[in-house]
Design a protein around this motif. Structure first.
Motif, short mmCIF file in Angstrom:
data_model
loop_
_atom_site.label_atom_id
_atom_site.label_comp_id
_atom_site.label_asym_id
_atom_site.label_seq_id
_atom_site.Cartn_x
_atom_site.Cartn_y
_atom_site.Cartn_z
N LEU A 20 62.30 74.79 6.24
CA LEU A 20 61.65 73.50 6.02
C LEU A 20 60.75 73.13 7.19
O LEU A 20 59.62 72.69 6.99
N SER A 21 61.23 73.31 8.40
CA SER A 21 60.41 72.97 9.56
C SER A 21 59.17 73.87 9.63
O SER A 21 58.09 73.40 10.00
N ASN A 22 59.30 75.14 9.29
CA ASN A 22 58.14 76.04 9.26
C ASN A 22 57.15 75.61 8.18
O ASN A 22 55.94 75.65 8.39
N TYR A 23 57.68 75.18 7.04
CA TYR A 23 56.83 74.78 5.92
C TYR A 23 55.96 73.58 6.26
O TYR A 23 54.80 73.51 5.88
N ILE A 24 56.51 72.63 6.99
CA ILE A 24 55.74 71.42 7.32
C ILE A 24 55.16 71.47 8.74
O ILE A 24 54.66 70.47 9.23
N HIS A 25 55.25 72.63 9.36
CA HIS A 25 54.63 72.88 10.67
C HIS A 25 55.14 71.95 11.76
O HIS A 25 54.37 71.38 12.53
N TYR A 34 70.75 64.96 4.61
CA TYR A 34 69.63 64.71 3.71
C TYR A 34 69.59 65.76 2.58
O TYR A 34 69.42 65.41 1.41
N ILE A 35 69.77 67.01 2.93
CA ILE A 35 69.78 68.08 1.92
C ILE A 35 70.96 67.92 0.98
O ILE A 35 70.82 68.08 -0.24
N LEU A 36 72.12 67.58 1.51
CA LEU A 36 73.31 67.37 0.68
C LEU A 36 73.06 66.24 -0.33
O LEU A 36 73.34 66.40 -1.52
#
Length: 90
Positions: A3-8, A29-31
């Motif tokens: 997720l962090s890579n996806y949103i840079h 949050y994911i849960l």
């Protein structure tokens, strides 16, 4: 990390921003997102509780039921019965 890579953003930046915006950690949050994703099929009675648990990304149906009850204050089966009987809208 995906997720962090996806949103840079770095993992730390993502963690801080999500905590500030939602008050939840990334894992919480994911849960919550997974539980909310599972709610519609439960209400629609389209699949069994166990199938919904696996489709929502839970490896253990018992853990899914436990977390669902903690989040919604009722089990998936109770929610299915209450909404199915039209007693209240959640």
């Amino acid at each position: 990390s995906e997720l962090s890579n996806y949103i840079h953003l770095s993992s730390q930046q993502l963690h801080r921003r999500l905590l500030k915006l939602t008050g939840n950690t990334i894992s919480t949050y994911i849960l919550i997102h997974r539980l909310e994703h599972a709610r519609n099929p439960i209400v629609m009675k389209s699949l069994s509780i166990y199938e919904i648990a696996y489709q929502s990304g839970f490896r253990s149906p018992s853990y899914f039921i436990k977390m669902f009850k903690r989040h919604y204050n009722m089990t998936p089966l109770e929610m299915r019965q209450i909404i199915g009987n039209g007693l209240r809208h959640i």
